[in-house]
Every structure is written in structure tokens, then in C-alpha cells.
Design a protein around this motif. Structure first.
Motif, mmCIF file in Angstrom:
data_model
loop_
_atom_site.group_PDB
_atom_site.id
_atom_site.type_symbol
_atom_site.label_atom_id
_atom_site.label_comp_id
_atom_site.label_asym_id
_atom_site.label_seq_id
_atom_site.Cartn_x
_atom_site.Cartn_y
_atom_site.Cartn_z
ATOM 1 N N LEU A 161 76.723 74.802 52.437
ATOM 2 C CA LEU A 161 75.866 73.797 53.061
ATOM 3 C C LEU A 161 76.565 73.133 54.245
ATOM 4 O O LEU A 161 75.939 72.887 55.279
ATOM 5 C CB LEU A 161 75.439 72.746 52.036
ATOM 6 C CG LEU A 161 74.516 71.646 52.543
ATOM 7 C CD1 LEU A 161 73.211 72.232 53.090
ATOM 8 C CD2 LEU A 161 74.227 70.644 51.450
ATOM 9 N N ALA A 162 77.857 72.863 54.120
ATOM 10 C CA ALA A 162 78.606 72.274 55.235
ATOM 11 C C ALA A 162 78.616 73.224 56.434
ATOM 12 O O ALA A 162 78.458 72.791 57.582
ATOM 13 C CB ALA A 162 80.027 71.936 54.806
ATOM 14 N N ALA A 163 78.771 74.515 56.172
ATOM 15 C CA ALA A 163 78.744 75.502 57.265
ATOM 16 C C ALA A 163 77.372 75.553 57.929
ATOM 17 O O ALA A 163 77.266 75.648 59.160
ATOM 18 C CB ALA A 163 79.125 76.880 56.733
ATOM 19 N N VAL A 164 76.322 75.460 57.144
ATOM 20 C CA VAL A 164 74.967 75.461 57.696
ATOM 21 C C VAL A 164 74.741 74.207 58.549
ATOM 22 O O VAL A 164 74.145 74.288 59.627
ATOM 23 C CB VAL A 164 73.918 75.569 56.565
ATOM 24 C CG1 VAL A 164 72.530 75.251 57.070
ATOM 25 C CG2 VAL A 164 73.964 76.938 55.945
ATOM 26 N N ILE A 165 75.222 73.071 58.096
ATOM 27 C CA ILE A 165 75.056 71.829 58.851
ATOM 28 C C ILE A 165 75.782 71.923 60.186
ATOM 29 O O ILE A 165 75.232 71.579 61.245
ATOM 30 C CB ILE A 165 75.548 70.621 58.033
ATOM 31 C CG1 ILE A 165 74.635 70.369 56.845
ATOM 32 C CG2 ILE A 165 75.641 69.373 58.906
ATOM 33 C CD1 ILE A 165 75.174 69.341 55.869
ATOM 34 N N VAL A 166 77.029 72.408 60.176
ATOM 35 C CA VAL A 166 77.800 72.533 61.421
ATOM 36 C C VAL A 166 77.144 73.537 62.361
ATOM 37 O O VAL A 166 77.020 73.295 63.570
ATOM 38 C CB VAL A 166 79.260 72.924 61.121
ATOM 39 C CG1 VAL A 166 80.004 73.297 62.388
ATOM 40 C CG2 VAL A 166 79.969 71.786 60.409
ATOM 41 N N ALA A 167 76.680 74.665 61.824
ATOM 42 C CA ALA A 167 76.017 75.675 62.661
ATOM 43 C C ALA A 167 74.727 75.129 63.255
ATOM 44 O O ALA A 167 74.446 75.343 64.440
ATOM 45 C CB ALA A 167 75.739 76.932 61.844
ATOM 46 N N ALA A 168 73.939 74.419 62.455
ATOM 47 C CA ALA A 168 72.677 73.866 62.953
ATOM 48 C C ALA A 168 72.933 72.821 64.042
ATOM 49 O O ALA A 168 72.250 72.820 65.073
ATOM 50 C CB ALA A 168 71.885 73.252 61.806
ATOM 51 N N MET A 169 73.908 71.957 63.837
ATOM 52 C CA MET A 169 74.215 70.942 64.850
ATOM 53 C C MET A 169 74.725 71.589 66.136
ATOM 54 O O MET A 169 74.401 71.144 67.236
ATOM 55 C CB MET A 169 75.237 69.942 64.311
ATOM 56 C CG MET A 169 74.708 69.087 63.191
ATOM 57 S SD MET A 169 73.287 68.094 63.666
ATOM 58 C CE MET A 169 74.054 66.917 64.727
#
Length: 78
Positions: free
Chosen positions: A51-59
Motif C-alpha cells: 500500500l505504501a508503494a501504491v501511495i508513492v507511485a500514485a502521488m
């Protein structure tokens, strides 16, 4: 004047490297969310990191998209 650190009134001097704080904030946010929402505790850390990776990628993608939109609008402006 109090000697205590006041994070809202006296933020850290991170001018120019604000982007470096994003992974830490994303990781802490993912930890809090997954602590409440995970169904199986044995998958907690894997789901948190994902989830942290998805958040960083989305931002990152959202900031790139907004930068491109502004650049295109700037070049098309008369």
C-alpha cells in the motif's frame, strides 16, 4: 516562549527536499490503515509495504500529470 517543539507552528526546515518525506508519510499512513483493515495479521507487513508503494507511485504519477498539464497549458497560451 516555550522550549517545546511545536510541529504546526515551527515546521521542520525541509525547503527543497519535501519530496523526501513522502515515503515516510506514505508508510505511516499505510501502517495505520492496515492496522485497522487487515483481515489476516500474518500478511500485515506485506500489505503495508504494498500500500505504501501504491501511495508513492500514485502521488508521483499525479504530480507528473499535473506538471505536464501546466506545461502544455503554458505552451499553448498566447
Amino acid at each position: 516562549m516555550l522550549l517545546a517543539y511545536r510541529p504546526i507552528l515551527d515546521p521542520l526546515p525541509l525547503h527543497g527536499i519535501e519530496w523526501a518525506v513522502l515515503p515516510a508519510i506514505a508508510f505511516l499512513l499505510a501502517m495505520a490503515y492496515k492496522a485497522v483493515r487487515t483481515e489476516r495479521p500474518d500478511r500485515y507487513w506485506r500489505e503495508t509495504l504494498a500500500l505504501a508503494a501504491v501511495i508513492v507511485a500514485a502521488m508521483t504519477l499525479l504530480s507528473l500529470g499535473s506538471w505536464l498539464l501546466i506545461e502544455i497549458a503554458y505552451r499553448l497560451a498566447p
